[in-house]
Motif scaffolding. Sequence first.
Motif, mmCIF file in Angstrom:
data_model
loop_
_atom_site.group_PDB
_atom_site.id
_atom_site.type_symbol
_atom_site.label_atom_id
_atom_site.label_comp_id
_atom_site.label_asym_id
_atom_site.label_seq_id
_atom_site.Cartn_x
_atom_site.Cartn_y
_atom_site.Cartn_z
ATOM 1 N N ALA A 122 10.132 -9.468 2.661
ATOM 2 C CA ALA A 122 8.720 -9.358 3.053
ATOM 3 C C ALA A 122 8.459 -8.066 3.825
ATOM 4 O O ALA A 122 7.402 -7.445 3.660
ATOM 5 C CB ALA A 122 8.298 -10.566 3.890
ATOM 6 N N GLN A 123 9.408 -7.646 4.657
ATOM 7 C CA GLN A 123 9.229 -6.407 5.428
ATOM 8 C C GLN A 123 9.062 -5.206 4.507
ATOM 9 O O GLN A 123 8.142 -4.407 4.671
ATOM 10 C CB GLN A 123 10.427 -6.185 6.367
ATOM 11 N N CYS A 124 9.934 -5.077 3.553
ATOM 12 C CA CYS A 124 9.882 -3.957 2.616
ATOM 13 C C CYS A 124 8.623 -4.031 1.768
ATOM 14 O O CYS A 124 7.908 -3.036 1.624
ATOM 15 C CB CYS A 124 11.124 -3.977 1.731
ATOM 16 N N TYR A 125 8.329 -5.188 1.207
ATOM 17 C CA TYR A 125 7.140 -5.339 0.365
ATOM 18 C C TYR A 125 5.871 -5.011 1.146
ATOM 19 O O TYR A 125 4.987 -4.326 0.650
ATOM 20 C CB TYR A 125 7.029 -6.757 -0.193
ATOM 21 N N GLY A 126 5.793 -5.497 2.362
ATOM 22 C CA GLY A 126 4.608 -5.254 3.190
ATOM 23 C C GLY A 126 4.429 -3.782 3.530
ATOM 24 O O GLY A 126 3.318 -3.246 3.469
ATOM 25 N N ARG A 127 5.520 -3.108 3.873
ATOM 26 C CA ARG A 127 5.449 -1.675 4.192
ATOM 27 C C ARG A 127 5.033 -0.854 2.977
ATOM 28 O O ARG A 127 4.180 0.030 3.055
ATOM 29 C CB ARG A 127 6.791 -1.170 4.733
ATOM 30 N N LEU A 128 5.642 -1.143 1.836
ATOM 31 C CA LEU A 128 5.315 -0.399 0.620
ATOM 32 C C LEU A 128 3.886 -0.673 0.159
ATOM 33 O O LEU A 128 3.192 0.235 -0.304
ATOM 34 C CB LEU A 128 6.312 -0.725 -0.487
ATOM 35 N N LEU A 129 3.443 -1.900 0.308
ATOM 36 C CA LEU A 129 2.065 -2.236 -0.057
ATOM 37 C C LEU A 129 1.085 -1.514 0.871
ATOM 38 O O LEU A 129 0.053 -1.009 0.425
ATOM 39 C CB LEU A 129 1.864 -3.749 -0.012
ATOM 40 N N ALA A 130 1.428 -1.431 2.153
ATOM 41 C CA ALA A 130 0.576 -0.700 3.103
ATOM 42 C C ALA A 130 0.457 0.770 2.698
ATOM 43 O O ALA A 130 -0.636 1.332 2.683
ATOM 44 C CB ALA A 130 1.136 -0.811 4.523
ATOM 45 N N MET A 131 1.571 1.390 2.334
ATOM 46 C CA MET A 131 1.536 2.793 1.907
ATOM 47 C C MET A 131 0.674 2.950 0.650
ATOM 48 O O MET A 131 -0.108 3.895 0.543
ATOM 49 C CB MET A 131 2.951 3.318 1.664
ATOM 50 N N LYS A 132 0.805 2.037 -0.278
ATOM 51 C CA LYS A 132 0.015 2.096 -1.506
ATOM 52 C C LYS A 132 -1.475 1.949 -1.192
ATOM 53 O O LYS A 132 -2.309 2.671 -1.728
ATOM 54 C CB LYS A 132 0.481 0.986 -2.467
ATOM 55 N N LEU A 133 -1.811 1.027 -0.316
ATOM 56 C CA LEU A 133 -3.215 0.775 0.007
ATOM 57 C C LEU A 133 -3.867 1.966 0.704
ATOM 58 O O LEU A 133 -5.049 2.229 0.510
ATOM 59 C CB LEU A 133 -3.347 -0.480 0.860
ATOM 60 N N LEU A 134 -3.102 2.692 1.485
ATOM 61 C CA LEU A 134 -3.652 3.853 2.174
ATOM 62 C C LEU A 134 -4.052 4.973 1.211
ATOM 63 O O LEU A 134 -4.825 5.848 1.568
ATOM 64 C CB LEU A 134 -2.654 4.371 3.220
ATOM 65 N N THR A 135 -3.545 4.923 -0.016
ATOM 66 C CA THR A 135 -3.878 5.955 -1.000
ATOM 67 C C THR A 135 -5.022 5.545 -1.925
ATOM 68 O O THR A 135 -5.410 6.335 -2.791
ATOM 69 C CB THR A 135 -2.658 6.290 -1.883
ATOM 70 N N GLN A 136 -5.561 4.354 -1.773
ATOM 71 C CA GLN A 136 -6.540 3.835 -2.725
ATOM 72 C C GLN A 136 -7.972 4.314 -2.498
ATOM 73 O O GLN A 136 -8.779 4.280 -3.406
ATOM 74 C CB GLN A 136 -6.531 2.305 -2.724
ATOM 75 N N GLY A 137 -8.300 4.696 -1.285
ATOM 76 C CA GLY A 137 -9.665 5.114 -0.998
ATOM 77 C C GLY A 137 -10.642 3.949 -0.908
ATOM 78 O O GLY A 137 -11.847 4.132 -1.020
ATOM 79 N N TRP A 138 -10.136 2.749 -0.719
ATOM 80 C CA TRP A 138 -10.981 1.564 -0.589
ATOM 81 C C TRP A 138 -11.619 1.534 0.797
ATOM 82 O O TRP A 138 -11.079 2.084 1.758
ATOM 83 C CB TRP A 138 -10.175 0.288 -0.765
ATOM 84 N N ASP A 139 -12.748 0.836 0.912
ATOM 85 C CA ASP A 139 -13.331 0.582 2.225
ATOM 86 C C ASP A 139 -12.338 -0.216 3.046
ATOM 87 O O ASP A 139 -11.695 -1.133 2.533
ATOM 88 C CB ASP A 139 -14.629 -0.232 2.092
ATOM 89 N N ARG A 140 -12.213 0.138 4.324
ATOM 90 C CA ARG A 140 -11.298 -0.601 5.211
ATOM 91 C C ARG A 140 -11.737 -2.059 5.246
ATOM 92 O O ARG A 140 -12.924 -2.351 5.307
ATOM 93 C CB ARG A 140 -11.315 0.002 6.605
ATOM 94 N N PRO A 141 -10.784 -2.977 5.214
ATOM 95 C CA PRO A 141 -11.179 -4.390 5.149
ATOM 96 C C PRO A 141 -11.706 -4.919 6.476
ATOM 97 O O PRO A 141 -11.226 -4.543 7.542
ATOM 98 C CB PRO A 141 -9.873 -5.095 4.780
ATOM 99 N N ASP A 142 -12.694 -5.778 6.372
ATOM 100 C CA ASP A 142 -13.102 -6.568 7.533
ATOM 101 C C ASP A 142 -12.160 -7.753 7.665
ATOM 102 O O ASP A 142 -11.899 -8.232 8.765
ATOM 103 C CB ASP A 142 -14.538 -7.080 7.345
ATOM 104 N N ILE A 143 -11.674 -8.210 6.508
ATOM 105 C CA ILE A 143 -10.790 -9.381 6.464
ATOM 106 C C ILE A 143 -9.653 -9.103 5.490
ATOM 107 O O ILE A 143 -9.874 -8.615 4.392
ATOM 108 C CB ILE A 143 -11.558 -10.639 5.991
#
Length: 191
Positions: free
Chosen positions: A53-74
């Motif tokens: 879970a630690q590795c998956y969560g870190r890698l997913l966080a890095m991927k999400l930072l490159t998406q240009g999506w609106d920051r989540p409220d939730i």
Amino acid sequence: TDLCHTCRVEAPEFPRAKISFSFLAGWTAVWYYSGYVRTSLLRYKFCNVRSHAQCYGRLLAMKLLTQGWDRPDILTWIPISARRKSRRGFDQVELIGRVLEAELELSPGDSDQIRGRMEELAAARRANVLGAYQAVNPEAIRGKTIWLLDDILTTGATASEAARTLLTAGAKQVYCAVVAAANHENFKNSR
């Protein structure tokens, strides 16, 4: 708590999604769901290798930072059934979500926004997910941007139904992020 050398070198990285799914403003994955990635995720889910879970969560966080999506409220995730959680001893996506909350410095506790009503789910069958979720607190969802997490996306039916539930409850938009997705070339555009 990190990937082995083989997975780091040979894991098939997922490019920007080329297809869309109903009710999702966008979606992304870290990898394709095949080979070593598939083996790793199955080991995580069914052999109690919670450290992944630690590795998956870190890698997913890095991927999400490159998406240009609106920051989540939730930040929320696809829930598993009570029976599966009892058998498995943990909710695999919740563990990834908690890592992601910390990595992206999101407020903890905003995650319990959807709840599953199903006991078992065959993700590949759309009929099995229709009506499977309900919003826990519609007032907290209204007008919010939501990032929805799951571990694996196959047909997109589960993510679409969860997003539909959140939008029906008043969410502004829903994005989905997963650790791995089936090869999208095999999907038909579902929108």
